[in-house]
Design an enzyme around this catalytic site. Sequence first.
Site, PDB file in Angstrom:
ATOM      1  N   GLY A   9       0.520  -1.159   0.109  1.00  0.00           N
ATOM      2  CA  GLY A   9      -0.025   0.196   0.065  1.00  0.00           C
ATOM      3  C   GLY A   9       0.981   1.274   0.078  1.00  0.00           C
ATOM      4  N   GLY A  12      -0.527   4.755  -1.279  1.00  0.00           N
ATOM      5  CA  GLY A  12      -1.499   5.575  -0.629  1.00  0.00           C
ATOM      6  C   GLY A  12      -0.866   6.816   0.078  1.00  0.00           C
ATOM      7  N   ARG A  37      -1.484  -0.431  -7.735  1.00  0.00           N
ATOM      8  CA  ARG A  37      -1.158   0.262  -8.881  1.00  0.00           C
ATOM      9  C   ARG A  37      -0.125   1.295  -8.870  1.00  0.00           C
ATOM     10  NH1 ARG A  37      -5.684   2.691  -6.436  1.00  0.00           N
ATOM     11  NH2 ARG A  37      -7.075   1.227  -7.593  1.00  0.00           N
ATOM     12  N   TYR A 143     -15.303  -0.081   8.728  1.00  0.00           N
ATOM     13  CA  TYR A 143     -13.873   0.387   8.744  1.00  0.00           C
ATOM     14  C   TYR A 143     -13.364   0.007  10.096  1.00  0.00           C
ATOM     15  CZ  TYR A 143      -9.781   3.346   8.982  1.00  0.00           C
ATOM     16  OH  TYR A 143      -8.615   3.767   9.021  1.00  0.00           O
ATOM     17  N   LYS A 147     -10.992  -2.442  11.940  1.00  0.00           N
ATOM     18  CA  LYS A 147      -9.874  -1.851  12.762  1.00  0.00           C
ATOM     19  C   LYS A 147      -9.596  -2.631  14.200  1.00  0.00           C
ATOM     20  CE  LYS A 147      -7.606   0.126   9.651  1.00  0.00           C
ATOM     21  NZ  LYS A 147      -6.220  -0.535   8.926  1.00  0.00           N
ATOM     22  N   ILE A 173      -5.121  12.350   8.899  1.00  0.00           N
ATOM     23  CA  ILE A 173      -3.780  12.869   8.727  1.00  0.00           C
ATOM     24  C   ILE A 173      -3.530  13.898   7.475  1.00  0.00           C
ATOM     25  CG2 ILE A 173      -1.475  12.004   7.744  1.00  0.00           C
ATOM     26  CD1 ILE A 173      -2.488  10.817  10.592  1.00  0.00           C
TER      27      ILE A 173
HETATM   28  C1  AKB Z   1     -10.941   8.223   7.881  1.00  0.00           C
HETATM   29  O1  AKB Z   1     -11.155   9.214   8.182  1.00  0.00           O
HETATM   30  O2  AKB Z   1     -11.626   7.073   7.393  1.00  0.00           O
HETATM   31  C2  AKB Z   1      -9.592   7.905   8.120  1.00  0.00           C
HETATM   32  C3  AKB Z   1      -9.263   7.514   9.819  1.00  0.00           C
HETATM   33  C4  AKB Z   1      -9.399   8.359  10.809  1.00  0.00           C
HETATM   34  O3  AKB Z   1      -8.801   6.462  10.011  1.00  0.00           O
HETATM   35  N1  AKB Z   1      -8.834   8.943   8.099  1.00  0.00           N
END
Ligand code: AKB
Length: 315
Positions: A9, A12, A37, A143, A147, A173
């Site tokens: 990755g 990214g 890619r 997500y 995690k 970030i």
């Molecule tokens: C997102 O907004 O999904 C990411 C994160 C806070 O892990 N930047």
Amino acid sequence: MSDTILIIGACGQIGTELTLKLRGIFGNTTVIASDIREGNTELMESGPFEILDATNKDKIIEVIEKYHVTEVYLMAAMLSVTAEKHPQKAWDLNMNSLLHILDLAKEGLIKKVFWPSSIAVFGTTTPQNNTPQETIMEPTTVYGISKLAGERWCAYYKNKYNVDVRSIRYPGIISWKTNPGGGTTDYAVEIYHKAITDNFYNCFLAENTRLPMMYMDDAIKATIDIMQTDLPDNFFSYNIAAINFTPKEITIAIQKHLPNFKIEYSPDFRQEIADSWPQSINDVKAREDWNWKHSFDLEKMTDVMLENLKEKYNS
Ligand code: AKB
């Protein structure tokens, strides 16, 4: 024999800058970049690159054997907004890639692993201010669920098989070099671009939505530092904090440089994701265990972002 690093990755938002920084420290040929890619010219021309799908275990093994890789930074992931649109794909990418790498570390093919977690592991039942390292974790996004599950897998492989895996819970970030993609915190990068190009930004979050954020240089420093240090035996995916602000506060910081900059607010489905996350993070454990310290505040970050983006758009 010295260590050889593989970044999965690498093209990214974080992967690109991490690869270039690691190449600067350890040497270009020691750091192998890979992604599904190709990346930007600087990344492609500065060292070895392999096309690699993070879910393809056979291909990962092939690349590890080809370069005698000893350390892996697994940066490939589907972020919060995209994951809500493609839950199954997000789960497959975020989980299978991690389990492949943990298995290869368990089998002794690699010695050390970095895996990024996120503030998304927290949910609406977590204390939102000064969120502790250890607290209630009931994420409501695909997500965040991936995690949190990933953190538990890392702890399992560390405790059961002695796998050396290190992890950080990244906040949003912010960087001028590479764009984020598919995250809820992406507004805090877009706003700087739009301030330069349009003098106007229509924000997808409400004006008082406070979220934890960090300038890229601090995030890269944390990532490299945690891989170099001796850590306690327990697995921790460390809380790290730098700054937190609202869309209104970042607007005021930008207006100090660009007084005519205007913002409007049109919160959409991303507001619910942001509302489920902490507003500020307690990172005392990272500060104690491995001397984590940030150096960019909102003003310093805004100076650097606007100065570099102005130059980028002018050239
Ligand atoms: C997102 O907004 O999904 C990411 C994160 C806070 O892990 N930047």
